[in-house]
Design a protein around this motif. Structure first.
Motif: not given
Length: 167
Positions: A112-118
């Motif tokens: 989703q826009p704004g999420n961060g995947a590490l």
């Protein structure tokens, strides 16, 4: 053999906080990281990768040095630096260390826009201690190459942290 772990956080800042914590744990010899990248998706759907090493810049610096050296040999150091920097930057941009960029962008398409995947590529870790340290950050496991029992332990720990503020 390395293990890939991808955890999605509500913001890029939260993913960065976890990545910094993993670096601290690496200094304590609890984990050995090969790569740690944060992927985000903007409102237009463009994926941005926040990598540890800018291979283009590193290649340009290395190329400048070797270009200067070759330029001095042929009595034209300025031209050598320029050609060396350009070829080094091109080589750096084309090289890919750690996790494959195309794979990360493809997997990040579901964010989703704004999420961060590490995205973390782990060589070795003391799983119980590392899990205890990152569980409090929450997050949702998107993908791993861990065996089923380790993956389930990770999912359970992160789920407990995510559910704790709600209760």
């Amino acid at each position: 053999m390395s293990d890939l772990i991808v955890i999605v956080y509500p913001t890029e800042a939260k993913a960065e906080e976890v990545r910094e914590r993993l670096f601290e744990l690496q200094k304590q010899y609890l984990i050995t990281l090969s790569d740690a990248v944060i992927a985000t998706k903007n409102d237009a759907g463009k994926i941005k990768l926040n990598q540890l090493v800018n291979t283009t810049a590193a290649g340009a610096v290395s190329g400048s040095f070797w270009g200067l050296l070759v330029g001095v040999l042929f009595l034209n150091p300025l031209l050598g630096v320029a050609v060396g920097a350009a070829s080094g930057a091109l080589g750096g941009a084309m090289s890919d260390f750690g996790i494959n960029d195309a794979f990360m962008k493809e997997l990040s398409g579901s964010l989703q826009p704004g999420n961060g995947a590490l995205f973390v590529l782990v060589k070795e870790m003391t799983a119980d201690k590392v899990l205890k340290e990152i569980a409090g950050f929450g997050g949702v496991v998107l993908k791993t190459s861990l065996d089923e029992t380790k993956e389930q332990a990770l999912r359970d720990a992160l789920q407990k942290a995510s559910a704790a503020p709600a209760s």
